[in-house]
Write an enzyme that holds these catalytic residues in place. Sequence first.
Site, PDB file in Angstrom:
ATOM      1  CE  LYS A   1      -0.471   3.627   5.576  1.00  0.00           C
ATOM      2  NZ  LYS A   1      -1.656   3.341   5.980  1.00  0.00           N
TER       3      LYS A   1
ATOM      4  CD  GLU B   1       3.667  -1.766  -8.819  1.00  0.00           C
ATOM      5  OE1 GLU B   1       3.192  -0.552  -9.878  1.00  0.00           O
ATOM      6  OE2 GLU B   1       4.133  -2.372  -8.275  1.00  0.00           O
TER       7      GLU B   1
ATOM      8  CB  CYS C   1      -0.529  -3.591 -10.412  1.00  0.00           C
ATOM      9  SG  CYS C   1       1.731  -4.194  -9.097  1.00  0.00           S
TER      10      CYS C   1
ATOM     11  CD  GLU D   1      -4.683   0.402 -11.467  1.00  0.00           C
ATOM     12  OE1 GLU D   1      -3.247  -0.436 -11.282  1.00  0.00           O
ATOM     13  OE2 GLU D   1      -4.223   1.424 -10.574  1.00  0.00           O
TER      14      GLU D   1
END
Length: 515
Positions: free
Chosen positions: A205, A286, A320, A416
């Site tokens: 997906k 992750e 990231c 973040e």
Amino acid sequence: MMIEFKNEPFTDFSKEENRKAFETALLKVKAEMGKEYDIIIGGERIKTGRKVKSINPSNVDEVIGIVNEADTELAEKAMQTAYETFKSWKKVKPEARASLLFKAAAILRRKKHEFSAWMVLEAGKSWVEADADTAEAIDFMEFYGREMIRLSERQPLVRIPGEDNHLYYRPLGVGAIIPPWNFPLAILVGMTTSAIVTGNTVVLKPATPTNVIAAKFMEVLHEAGVPDGVVNYVPGPGGEVGEYFVTHPLTRFISFTGSKEVGLRINELAAKRAPGQKWIKRVIAEMGGKDGIVVDSDCDLDFAAETIVKSAFGFSGQKCSACSRVIAHQDIYDELLEKVVAKTSQLKVGEAQTPGIDLGPVVDEKAYNKILEYIEIGKKEGRLMTGGGKAEGNGYFIQPTVFADVAPDARIAQEEIFGPVVAFIKAKDFDHALEIANNTEFGLTGSVISRNRLHLEKAREEFFVGNLYFNRKCTGALVGVHPFGGFNMSGTGSKAGGRDYLLLFTQAQVVSEQL
């Protein structure tokens, strides 16, 4: 004898022939824009009444492609197909599975500029960033193919008289692969091929903003000869299709890269046993970071400033691993800040297809609005030094932004943002700097710029991140060289591109025979 693994070289765009080749690839890809892409389950191409447009973030009037989206009924069909295909795929010899990865890598190498051009247009990557993404995708397949061959060899066991013992790494079953949009080829390829080379089948997906790049990789797998049903391409809404896969009793593992919030939800859902489920689902996740660069009092400040700007603003801060916090010793804080602001204010923001830009757009409207909201928060939490708003253009362009005098516990120092925003934090001394560096819930990457060997060794022991860099940027991990993955809320501790990564997709069986 197999050729030793070597990282795919990056393209030198200072050479005219390389620039021309890339421009040709861009024209080829532009000619294909607007096409429709089907769901692919067991080799069957399926259209639905639900379609989603993939938009060029550099020019929101341009449609990259139109993608058919699945519902739970098609998700069920994909699961059953993957489950049935697993029965035959797991019996294919590991060397043969590895050969398919080497073949796919060769195809991708031949089409390198073409795939990079797709990322320029669909993900908003600059030429250089897109080229590195494609190179990393090639690396993953070359590396994991070799790793599978290594794991298939006779494993060393203590020998005893009167018995013959073997250890085998067996595939798990059907996996749900849910990759991110920020490395829409490299991470997707790494997550998908690590699962299939170990003998598993998958339902893929892709991330909605980069559905087309995923569809293009399906074409590579088909051309390489990967059997139908091994990888099933099932685009759709994460809350519907993604969750269906995560909670399905036939799902054996979930491989996810994305936000902390989604990763935690996947982990929670996967922990609940579904009726008929015969195993504990494995989650490989992750989940991002809040990465800091510590700058000591004794370093080359020009080098430190250049390192910070590259780490923070490459791909508009949407890695990231990107630097989002600078933790600077008070003795050099003001001078370093001045140098970083000067370099940042000179960065060029523009359409990703324009050669020589420093920042393209952010990926979509949702990210754009979120980052702009954080910039407004930052104006209350720190001193705006440069940037601070939208940049010009018919896309999701944001000025590279630097805030000074930010408290270590401020929102822009803790949450973040995933955009071109950096918070400067002042440290009293090196110990204080390490304390600040470790004060987030994340633990992905970090960097220390220092000439002091004792300080570097202290950081080696105490800076708690999965990928720690000394006197270099905190981005740009290479497959095989820097196995990648973080601690705490940055994920489950897996190391993509490392020698233990494939073990996550296998289970070890020992067979003992008395002689």
